[in-house]
Motif scaffolding. Structure first.
Motif, PDB file in Angstrom:
ATOM      1  N   SER A 106       0.809  -1.220   0.000  1.00  0.00           N
ATOM      2  CA  SER A 106       0.000   0.000   0.000  1.00  0.00           C
ATOM      3  C   SER A 106       0.843   1.272   0.000  1.00  0.00           C
ATOM      4  O   SER A 106       0.292   2.371   0.111  1.00  0.00           O
ATOM      5  CB  SER A 106      -0.910   0.010   1.234  1.00  0.00           C
ATOM      6  OG  SER A 106      -1.778  -1.096   1.239  1.00  0.00           O
ATOM      7  N   SER A 150      -0.433   3.832  -2.371  1.00  0.00           N
ATOM      8  CA  SER A 150      -1.866   3.629  -2.591  1.00  0.00           C
ATOM      9  C   SER A 150      -2.577   4.864  -3.111  1.00  0.00           C
ATOM     10  O   SER A 150      -3.545   4.763  -3.862  1.00  0.00           O
ATOM     11  CB  SER A 150      -2.528   3.155  -1.292  1.00  0.00           C
ATOM     12  OG  SER A 150      -2.324   4.097  -0.261  1.00  0.00           O
ATOM     13  N   SER A 181      -1.018   3.993   4.021  1.00  0.00           N
ATOM     14  CA  SER A 181       0.179   3.737   3.223  1.00  0.00           C
ATOM     15  C   SER A 181       1.153   2.762   3.865  1.00  0.00           C
ATOM     16  O   SER A 181       2.315   2.710   3.479  1.00  0.00           O
ATOM     17  CB  SER A 181       0.897   5.071   2.952  1.00  0.00           C
ATOM     18  OG  SER A 181       1.258   5.701   4.172  1.00  0.00           O
ATOM     19  N   ASP A 185       1.766  -1.369   5.701  1.00  0.00           N
ATOM     20  CA  ASP A 185       1.325  -2.763   5.768  1.00  0.00           C
ATOM     21  C   ASP A 185       2.005  -3.425   6.963  1.00  0.00           C
ATOM     22  O   ASP A 185       2.934  -2.867   7.556  1.00  0.00           O
ATOM     23  CB  ASP A 185       1.692  -3.516   4.477  1.00  0.00           C
ATOM     24  CG  ASP A 185       0.985  -2.942   3.260  1.00  0.00           C
ATOM     25  OD1 ASP A 185      -0.257  -3.009   3.215  1.00  0.00           O
ATOM     26  OD2 ASP A 185       1.672  -2.428   2.347  1.00  0.00           O
ATOM     27  N   PHE A 243      -7.915   1.920  -5.071  1.00  0.00           N
ATOM     28  CA  PHE A 243      -6.604   2.372  -4.623  1.00  0.00           C
ATOM     29  C   PHE A 243      -5.522   1.646  -5.412  1.00  0.00           C
ATOM     30  O   PHE A 243      -5.759   0.567  -5.960  1.00  0.00           O
ATOM     31  CB  PHE A 243      -6.392   2.073  -3.134  1.00  0.00           C
ATOM     32  CG  PHE A 243      -7.184   2.939  -2.198  1.00  0.00           C
ATOM     33  CD1 PHE A 243      -6.979   4.303  -2.161  1.00  0.00           C
ATOM     34  CD2 PHE A 243      -8.124   2.388  -1.341  1.00  0.00           C
ATOM     35  CE1 PHE A 243      -7.699   5.112  -1.284  1.00  0.00           C
ATOM     36  CE2 PHE A 243      -8.848   3.172  -0.468  1.00  0.00           C
ATOM     37  CZ  PHE A 243      -8.636   4.550  -0.439  1.00  0.00           C
ATOM     38  N   ARG A 244      -4.347   2.212  -5.425  1.00  0.00           N
ATOM     39  CA  ARG A 244      -3.197   1.565  -6.057  1.00  0.00           C
ATOM     40  C   ARG A 244      -2.530   0.599  -5.091  1.00  0.00           C
ATOM     41  O   ARG A 244      -2.568   0.781  -3.879  1.00  0.00           O
ATOM     42  CB  ARG A 244      -2.173   2.607  -6.508  1.00  0.00           C
ATOM     43  CG  ARG A 244      -2.674   3.517  -7.609  1.00  0.00           C
ATOM     44  CD  ARG A 244      -1.664   4.606  -7.927  1.00  0.00           C
ATOM     45  NE  ARG A 244      -2.188   5.522  -8.920  1.00  0.00           N
ATOM     46  CZ  ARG A 244      -2.064   5.368 -10.235  1.00  0.00           C
ATOM     47  NH1 ARG A 244      -1.382   4.324 -10.706  1.00  0.00           N
ATOM     48  NH2 ARG A 244      -2.588   6.244 -11.070  1.00  0.00           N
ATOM     49  N   ARG A 245      -1.896  -0.399  -5.657  1.00  0.00           N
ATOM     50  CA  ARG A 245      -1.020  -1.292  -4.923  1.00  0.00           C
ATOM     51  C   ARG A 245       0.225  -1.525  -5.771  1.00  0.00           C
ATOM     52  O   ARG A 245       0.177  -1.434  -7.004  1.00  0.00           O
ATOM     53  CB  ARG A 245      -1.693  -2.636  -4.612  1.00  0.00           C
ATOM     54  CG  ARG A 245      -2.883  -2.556  -3.648  1.00  0.00           C
ATOM     55  CD  ARG A 245      -2.411  -2.241  -2.232  1.00  0.00           C
ATOM     56  NE  ARG A 245      -3.497  -2.318  -1.267  1.00  0.00           N
ATOM     57  CZ  ARG A 245      -4.238  -1.286  -0.881  1.00  0.00           C
ATOM     58  NH1 ARG A 245      -4.033  -0.096  -1.435  1.00  0.00           N
ATOM     59  NH2 ARG A 245      -5.182  -1.434   0.019  1.00  0.00           N
ATOM     60  N   THR A 253       2.648  -1.551 -10.748  1.00  0.00           N
ATOM     61  CA  THR A 253       1.526  -0.860 -10.125  1.00  0.00           C
ATOM     62  C   THR A 253       0.215  -1.437 -10.633  1.00  0.00           C
ATOM     63  O   THR A 253       0.028  -1.595 -11.843  1.00  0.00           O
ATOM     64  CB  THR A 253       1.566   0.642 -10.435  1.00  0.00           C
ATOM     65  OG1 THR A 253       2.786   1.195  -9.926  1.00  0.00           O
ATOM     66  CG2 THR A 253       0.398   1.370  -9.791  1.00  0.00           C
ATOM     67  N   HIS A 263      -7.074  -3.568   5.156  1.00  0.00           N
ATOM     68  CA  HIS A 263      -7.270  -2.140   4.906  1.00  0.00           C
ATOM     69  C   HIS A 263      -8.742  -1.762   4.780  1.00  0.00           C
ATOM     70  O   HIS A 263      -9.049  -0.660   4.303  1.00  0.00           O
ATOM     71  CB  HIS A 263      -6.500  -1.708   3.651  1.00  0.00           C
ATOM     72  CG  HIS A 263      -5.039  -1.496   3.892  1.00  0.00           C
ATOM     73  ND1 HIS A 263      -4.511  -0.297   4.320  1.00  0.00           N
ATOM     74  CD2 HIS A 263      -3.992  -2.350   3.790  1.00  0.00           C
ATOM     75  CE1 HIS A 263      -3.197  -0.415   4.450  1.00  0.00           C
ATOM     76  NE2 HIS A 263      -2.858  -1.642   4.138  1.00  0.00           N
TER      77      HIS A 263
END
Length: 569
Positions: free
Chosen positions: A209, A212, A239, A241, A456-458, A476, A517
């Motif tokens: 994350s 993220s 942001s 983990d 969200f991005r990972r 990404t 999350h």
């Protein structure tokens, strides 16, 4: 204590491969909504999408010499919009790039087609064409789109706005396509199916994350200079983990527990009644009123202010500055607008720092005190509390910013989209009027149908395979909650808005996330939505949209809602 990671030093578990994402299919949003794709054979459809990408790339290249702007998209620092803004102020050049990926089943013949048959030959020809486009994607798109992102931000944002205002056609294409779909406009692989979204969210060790909420815009040097005078960025619950995430999450779980949420219910109801009365008065006076301005923004602001322990007089400033933070990192602004937004961010940081220092000296029964106690425990042996260190103040400001923004912008968006779709689908509104016991189900269906947080991005921490697509470390992915919530594999007739849908409970959509999350404030958000529908159906049953055709959605993936929602009664 977790230290902030400088954007020039990305955290990696493997050497970053050469940039250049590749896949058998890549979609260029904005122009990919081609009616010829509907109902086409797979081979024709894939070829059309690949041609669309080429056309979009050429179009963008042509725009490069025509459009300029102050803000520049960037691979941004870690965290929430305000946290990222502060990080950008201290950043140099972020390390660019997502490494190539492959579709693992790329050489698999169709089931039941023996080797050497015409079907096998046709499939091989199709795969050869796809491999050609894969090679083309490998060698050109990332550098091409990175160049465009940094030199034609207005063209970039025009296309991005179009996608964000209506991402659902792209989601549908991606769900039907094999493997993952690389979207150059997002510089990410789109995770679109419900099962794949849930898998990513349950594998934080493989999908980090840390990036993220990567901003879309890099502020101007003048705005960065303003931000540089503020608090240094620190990781937050969004942001991080593993152990760091659990450390940030623990005080939120406690402060947003079922008991704490229930204790706020009376206040939520009181505020909903007061604001609804004022909203009805504005409609009576002017013939119409904007729900977003008069109700959807003030209610969550007041509630999160109460939860944190803010003086009510400070809530309007905190809400205003939170929106400025979002605009600074996600909208193309003129330089004076950027400077003004950066000054708002700085004002918000100093406001929250003042509260954190006050709670160290004079603890109260509020969430600010809970965060101060958990993240900056006072281990001093002398009389009286020790003052917060500079590092502790930075971490507390970052986490309070995150909580403030997540606590009201998201709920504001949900109120807007919930009321919009109920009034747009008049039969559902009438059903709710007749059966108020459906209010909880209506809240869940609205959250599923048009999620405020679209995703969200990972970032992959090691080489992984997802949905048959092989991704290297450092790739990404955009985990699309909004797409998962329209996946027919999970939700029958997903395009239908139906508050009587079977099993419309929280377990069957991911509007509030999933796994470690998942949103810790989901129950408080639901309480505000239920209170809103209860008071509006009772007091304003004749509520209706002023002009459905003129309603525009905000161009964002994190707080999707109407820009304005004018209503009349």
């Amino acid at each position: 204590m977790d230290q902030a990671r400088h954007p020039e030093q990305p955290e990696q578990t493997a050497e970053q491969p050469e940039a250049g994402p590749a896949r058998a299919m890549a979609v260029a949003p904005g122009s990919a909504r081609d009616e010829t794709l509907e109902g086409s054979p797979e081979e024709t459809r894939e070829g059309a999408i690949e041609e669309t990408l080429a056309e979009a790339s050429g179009e963008a290249h042509g725009e490069a010499s025509k459009e300029t702007s102050t803000g520049t998209p960037t691979e941004a620092p870690t965290g929430t919009p305000v946290e990222a803004a502060a990080g950008t102020a201290q950043a140099g050049t972020a390390q660019a790039g997502t490494a190539p990926a492959r579709t693992a089943q790329a050489r698999t013949a169709p089931p039941g087609a023996p080797a050497g048959t015409p079907a096998d030959a046709a499939e091989q020809a199709r795969l050869d064409r796809r491999e050609h486009h894969t090679r083309r994607a490998h060698h050109t798109p990332l550098a091409h789109h990175t160049h465009l992102a940094h030199h034609t931000p207005l063209a970039h944002h025009t296309r991005l706005d179009r996608l964000q205002r209506d991402p659902y056609p792209l989601y549908e294409q991606a769900r039907r396509a094999p493997g993952l779909t690389y979207v150059p406009l997002l510089d990410a692989w789109l995770v679109s199916r419900d099962a794949d979204v849930r898998e990513v969210l349950l594998r934080p060790q493989d999908f980090s994350s840390a990036q993220s909420l990567r901003p879309d815009v890099r502020p101007s040097p003048a705005a960065l200079a303003v931000l540089g005078a503020g608090f240094a960025p620190r990781p937050t619950v969004v942001s991080t983990d593993g152990p760091a995430h659990r450390r940030h999450r623990a005080p939120l779980n406690s402060g947003l527990s079922a008991t704490r949420t229930a204790a706020l219910t009376a206040y939520v109801t009181e505020q909903a009644e007061t604001l609804a009365e004022a909203f009805a008065g504005a409609m009576a006076e002017h013939g119409r009123a904007d729900l977003m301005a008069h109700y959807a923004r003030p209610l969550p602001g007041a509630v999160v202010g109460r939860l944190l322990g803010l003086d009510p007089a400070d809530v309007p400033t905190a809400v205003h500055c939170s929106y400025s933070a979002e605009r600074l990192l996600y909208r193309p602004l003129s330089e004076p607008e950027q400077i003004a937004a950066a000054e708002d961010v700085l004002a918000l940081q100093h406001l929250l720092d003042r509260y954190a220092r006050d709670r160290r000296a004079r603890p109260r029964d509020d969430l600010i005190t809970g965060l101060v106690t958990a993240l900056a425990p006072d281990a001093g042996l002398g009389p009286g509390p020790r003052e917060l260190t500079g590092d502790q103040r930075c971490e507390l400001v970052a986490n309070l910013q995150n909580l403030l923004i997540a606590g009201h912008l998201t709920t504001t968006a949900m109120i807007g989209t919930t009321v919009l779709h109920l009034l747009r689908h008049r039969d559902q509104w009438e059903r709710l009027l007749a059966r108020p016991e459906l209010i909880p189900a209506a809240v869940e269906e609205a959250a599923r149908y048009d999620s405020a947080v679209q995703g969200f991005r990972r970032t992959t921490t090691r080489p992984v395979t997802l949905a048959g697509t092989e991704l290297p470390a450092g790739a990404t992915v955009f985990v699309a909650y909004g797409s998962a919530n329209r996946d027919p594999a999970r939700h029958p007739d997903p395009e239908v808005f139906d508050i009587t849908r079977e099993r419309p409970d929280a377990r069957h959509h991911v509007a509030f996330g999933h796994g470690p999350h998942g949103c810790p404030g989901s129950q408080l958000a639901r309480a505000q939505l239920r209170a809103t529908l209860a008071v509006f159906t009772r007091r304003l049953p004749g509520l209706r949209l002023v002009d459905d055709g003129r309603i525009r959605m905000r161009p964002t993936f994190i707080h999707r809602s109407p820009e304005e929602l004018p209503l009349t009664c």
